[in-house]
Design a protein around this motif. Structure first.
Motif, PDB file in Angstrom:
ATOM      1  N   ARG A 109     -58.401  55.790 -39.173  1.00 33.87           N
ATOM      2  CA  ARG A 109     -57.738  57.077 -39.394  1.00 33.87           C
ATOM      3  C   ARG A 109     -56.505  56.853 -40.270  1.00 33.87           C
ATOM      4  N   LYS A 110     -56.366  57.668 -41.308  1.00 36.54           N
ATOM      5  CA  LYS A 110     -55.231  57.484 -42.219  1.00 36.54           C
ATOM      6  C   LYS A 110     -54.119  58.504 -41.962  1.00 36.54           C
ATOM      7  N   CYS A 111     -54.398  59.487 -41.088  1.00 36.26           N
ATOM      8  CA  CYS A 111     -53.439  60.571 -40.883  1.00 36.26           C
ATOM      9  C   CYS A 111     -52.284  60.157 -39.982  1.00 36.26           C
ATOM     10  N   GLY A 112     -52.443  59.044 -39.273  1.00 34.07           N
ATOM     11  CA  GLY A 112     -51.375  58.600 -38.378  1.00 34.07           C
ATOM     12  C   GLY A 112     -51.633  58.912 -36.910  1.00 34.07           C
ATOM     13  N   CYS A 113     -52.671  59.700 -36.612  1.00 35.09           N
ATOM     14  CA  CYS A 113     -53.006  60.002 -35.217  1.00 35.09           C
ATOM     15  C   CYS A 113     -53.564  58.740 -34.553  1.00 35.09           C
ATOM     16  N   LYS A 114     -53.308  58.623 -33.245  1.00 32.61           N
ATOM     17  CA  LYS A 114     -53.850  57.502 -32.466  1.00 32.61           C
ATOM     18  C   LYS A 114     -54.332  58.028 -31.106  1.00 32.61           C
ATOM     19  N   GLY A 115     -55.318  57.340 -30.545  1.00 38.30           N
ATOM     20  CA  GLY A 115     -55.759  57.699 -29.195  1.00 38.30           C
ATOM     21  C   GLY A 115     -56.188  59.149 -29.085  1.00 38.30           C
ATOM     22  N   ASP A 116     -55.574  59.866 -28.154  1.00 39.98           N
ATOM     23  CA  ASP A 116     -55.959  61.252 -27.902  1.00 39.98           C
ATOM     24  C   ASP A 116     -55.479  62.238 -28.968  1.00 39.98           C
ATOM     25  N   GLN A 117     -54.597  61.782 -29.830  1.00 46.02           N
ATOM     26  CA  GLN A 117     -54.053  62.722 -30.821  1.00 46.02           C
ATOM     27  C   GLN A 117     -55.121  63.081 -31.844  1.00 46.02           C
ATOM     28  N   CYS A 119     -55.665  65.803 -35.575  1.00 47.20           N
ATOM     29  CA  CYS A 119     -55.163  66.831 -36.468  1.00 47.20           C
ATOM     30  C   CYS A 119     -56.377  67.337 -37.238  1.00 47.20           C
ATOM     31  N   LYS A 120     -56.181  68.360 -38.072  1.00 46.02           N
ATOM     32  CA  LYS A 120     -57.328  68.927 -38.805  1.00 46.02           C
ATOM     33  C   LYS A 120     -58.013  67.856 -39.640  1.00 46.02           C
ATOM     34  N   GLU A 121     -57.206  66.935 -40.187  1.00 45.68           N
ATOM     35  CA  GLU A 121     -57.776  65.923 -41.071  1.00 45.68           C
ATOM     36  C   GLU A 121     -58.722  64.987 -40.312  1.00 45.68           C
ATOM     37  N   CYS A 122     -58.260  64.425 -39.192  1.00 41.72           N
ATOM     38  CA  CYS A 122     -59.142  63.450 -38.524  1.00 41.72           C
ATOM     39  C   CYS A 122     -60.195  64.138 -37.655  1.00 41.72           C
ATOM     40  N   TRP A 123     -59.935  65.356 -37.186  1.00 45.38           N
ATOM     41  CA  TRP A 123     -60.967  66.037 -36.405  1.00 45.38           C
ATOM     42  C   TRP A 123     -62.237  66.233 -37.242  1.00 45.38           C
ATOM     43  N   SER A 124     -62.067  66.306 -38.570  1.00 47.28           N
ATOM     44  CA  SER A 124     -63.244  66.492 -39.435  1.00 47.28           C
ATOM     45  C   SER A 124     -64.210  65.311 -39.305  1.00 47.28           C
ATOM     46  N   LEU A 125     -63.713  64.147 -38.848  1.00 45.39           N
ATOM     47  CA  LEU A 125     -64.602  63.000 -38.619  1.00 45.39           C
ATOM     48  C   LEU A 125     -65.577  63.288 -37.482  1.00 45.39           C
ATOM     49  N   VAL A 126     -65.062  63.929 -36.443  1.00 44.93           N
ATOM     50  CA  VAL A 126     -65.909  64.284 -35.297  1.00 44.93           C
ATOM     51  C   VAL A 126     -66.915  65.359 -35.716  1.00 44.93           C
ATOM     52  N   GLN A 127     -66.442  66.345 -36.470  1.00 47.37           N
ATOM     53  CA  GLN A 127     -67.346  67.411 -36.935  1.00 47.37           C
ATOM     54  C   GLN A 127     -68.449  66.827 -37.821  1.00 47.37           C
ATOM     55  N   ASP A 128     -68.060  65.972 -38.751  1.00 51.19           N
ATOM     56  CA  ASP A 128     -69.041  65.365 -39.654  1.00 51.19           C
ATOM     57  C   ASP A 128     -70.070  64.545 -38.873  1.00 51.19           C
ATOM     58  N   ILE A 306     -70.249  74.525 -27.949  1.00 47.63           N
ATOM     59  CA  ILE A 306     -69.673  74.876 -29.252  1.00 47.63           C
ATOM     60  C   ILE A 306     -70.705  75.655 -30.063  1.00 47.63           C
ATOM     61  N   LYS A 307     -70.308  76.835 -30.508  1.00 48.46           N
ATOM     62  CA  LYS A 307     -71.262  77.675 -31.259  1.00 48.46           C
ATOM     63  C   LYS A 307     -71.479  77.143 -32.663  1.00 48.46           C
ATOM     64  N   ASP A 308     -70.398  76.788 -33.325  1.00 49.56           N
ATOM     65  CA  ASP A 308     -70.521  76.299 -34.699  1.00 49.56           C
ATOM     66  C   ASP A 308     -69.555  75.135 -34.882  1.00 49.56           C
ATOM     67  N   ILE A 309     -70.104  73.942 -34.885  1.00 47.27           N
ATOM     68  CA  ILE A 309     -69.260  72.735 -34.930  1.00 47.27           C
ATOM     69  C   ILE A 309     -68.406  72.712 -36.204  1.00 47.27           C
ATOM     70  N   ARG A 310     -68.894  73.322 -37.271  1.00 53.87           N
ATOM     71  CA  ARG A 310     -68.127  73.321 -38.526  1.00 53.87           C
ATOM     72  C   ARG A 310     -66.803  74.070 -38.389  1.00 53.87           C
ATOM     73  N   ASN A 311     -66.786  75.042 -37.491  1.00 55.70           N
ATOM     74  CA  ASN A 311     -65.565  75.841 -37.341  1.00 55.70           C
ATOM     75  C   ASN A 311     -64.855  75.597 -36.016  1.00 55.70           C
ATOM     76  N   PHE A 312     -65.262  74.555 -35.314  1.00 51.30           N
ATOM     77  CA  PHE A 312     -64.650  74.327 -34.003  1.00 51.30           C
ATOM     78  C   PHE A 312     -63.501  73.337 -34.080  1.00 51.30           C
ATOM     79  N   TYR A 313     -62.354  73.737 -33.534  1.00 54.98           N
ATOM     80  CA  TYR A 313     -61.190  72.860 -33.433  1.00 54.98           C
ATOM     81  C   TYR A 313     -60.758  72.881 -31.967  1.00 54.98           C
TER      82      TYR A 313
END
Ligand code: ZN
Length: 325
Positions: A109-117, A119-128, A306-313
Motif C-alpha cells: 500500500r502506498k497511501c500510508g494506511c496500515k492494518g485496519d486503516q 482510504c478510497k485509494e487502498c480500498w480499491s484494491l479490495v474492490q478490484d 454488498i449490492k454493487d462492489i464497485r460502489n461500496f465503501y
C-alpha cells in the motif's frame, strides 16, 4: 451520541432487526440442526461446536448472550456440541468462501494506511480483487451465483452460492485456489508471460482488470521509474483512462516493445494489485465465517450483502446504532 457497543444494544438488534429469514436464504434450511455455529460472547470468549434445532433457538441464543461476533460453519453428520465436537464427527459440506482483507496489502500500500486503516485509494484494491474473483468464478468455472458480504471492518467475503460447491472437498477447493493464485506464489517470482495456455482467460483478465487499474491510477513519474519515458507514460495513462474495454491486445499496442520494461511493468502491477486471497479461509472446510447481517463487535457495523462492489465503501455500511434508531 454514545457509540459504545453495549450488550443490550446487541440483544435488541438480534431480537428486532436481525433478518433471520434473509440470513437463512444463504445457508438453507436443510441439515440446519447439524450446522456448526460459533460466537464471541462475554469477555471475548470464542465458543464453537454449537448447533441449534431451529432458527428460533439460534435467535434466542444470540439475544440471551448478546453475541459480539457470530459465525457460521460447516454441516456435519450429527449436531456439533461439546460432547460431539467437529473434530470427532463427519464433515458433510460447506459454502465455498473467499476472504479479502485490506491488511494483506500492507507491504504494497502506498497511501500510508496500515492494518485496519483504509482510504478510497487502498480500498480499491479490495474492490478490484472481488471483481476479479467474481469474474473468474463465473467466466472460467461457470458458477452462476456469487455474493459479496462486508466483513464489518476491513474486508469482504465472497460466497459462491452454487449448490455444487457445498460438496467440494479440500483438494477441489485448493485446485480452484491454485488456478487463481498461481502467479501469486509466495516468492512472486513467476511472470505473467509464464502462465500456461489453459489459463488464457485468467491471463487476459489480468490485463483487462489488474493492468488497467494499475496503469490508470499511476502517475507518469511512477511509470518512468519502470523505464518508460515521461511522454510515453503520459500517453499510456491517457489511453487507458479513455479506453472503455481495455484488453490484452490494447496493452500490447500501447506498451513499448522492450522485454525488460514489460517484465518490470507486469511484475509491478501483479505485486501491487493482483488479488491477495487468504488461502486458509478458502481451504479450511471446517472454518467458521462471519454470519451475513450479524454485527461486528468492534466496529458496530453490520455484515451486509454488498449490492454493487464497485460502489461500496465500508463507511457506507449501516451500524447497529443506525439500525436501532
Ligand atoms: Zn489507504
Amino acid at each position: 451520541m454514545n457509540n459504545e457497543l453495549k450488550p443490550e444494544f446487541l440483544a435488541e438488534y438480534y431480537e428486532k432487526k436481525f433478518p433471520m429469514d434473509y440470513f437463512m436464504s444463504f445457508i438453507g434450511l436443510s441439515n440446519f440442526s447439524n450446522r456448526e455455529f460459533g460466537f464471541v460472547v462475554g469477555k471475548d470468549a470464542f465458543v464453537r461446536n454449537i448447533s441449534f434445532q431451529n432458527t428460533d433457538q439460534l435467535r434466542e441464543y444470540m439475544i440471551n448472550n448478546a453475541v459480539k461476533h457470530a459465525y457460521v460453519g460447516a454441516i456435519y453428520d450429527t449436531s456439533p456440541s461439546r460432547e460431539s465436537p467437529i473434530q470427532k464427527i463427519e464433515w458433510k459440506g460447506r459454502e465455498f468462501i473467499f476472504d479479502i482483507d485490506i491488511d494483506e496489502y500492507d507491504l504494497v500500500r502506498k497511501c500510508g494506511c496500515k492494518g485496519d486503516q483504509y482510504c478510497k485509494e487502498c480500498w480499491s484494491l479490495v474492490q478490484d480483487a472481488a471483481i476479479f474473483i467474481d469474474e473468474t468464478m463465473k467466466d472460467d468455472f461457470g458458477f452462476k451465483d456469487v455474493i459479496w458480504i462486508f466483513s464489518g471492518r476491513r474486508g469482504v467475503h465472497g460466497w459462491v452460492m452454487d449448490k455444487i460447491t457445498q460438496d467440494f472437498n479440500q483438494a477441489q477447493r485448493v485446485a480452484i485456489l491454485n488456478y487463481l493464485t498461481f502467479i501469486h506464489d509466495e516468492k512472486r517470482t513467476q511472470s505473467i508471460e509464464e502462465i500456461p495456455n489453459e489459463a488464457k482467460p485468467l491471463r487476459n483478465r489480468i490485463y483487462s482488470l489488474v493492468a488497467k487499474s494499475f496503469l490508470e491510477k499511476s502517475t507518469p513519474e511512477q511509470l518512468k521509474e519502470l523505464g518508460i519515458s515521461l511522454n510515453k507514460a503520459k500517453e499510456i495513462i491517457q489511453n487507458v483512462q479513455l479506453s472503455k474495454q481495455f484488453n490484452h491486445t490494447q496493452y500490447n499496442i500501447i506498451i513499448p516493445n522492450d522485454t525488460l520494461v514489460r517484465r518490470k511493468l507486469s511484475d509491478e502491477f501483479i505485486l501491487r494489485r493482483y488479488p491477495r486471497i487468504d488461502r486458509k479461509v478458502t481451504m479450511d472446510t471446517r472454518r467458521v465465517s462471519r454470519m451475513p447481517y450479524s454485527v461486528h463487535g468492534k466496529t458496530g457495523q453490520i455484515a451486509i450483502v454488498i449490492k454493487d462492489i464497485r460502489n461500496f465503501y465500508p463507511d457506507s455500511a449501516p451500524t447497529i446504532w443506525e439500525s436501532l434508531m
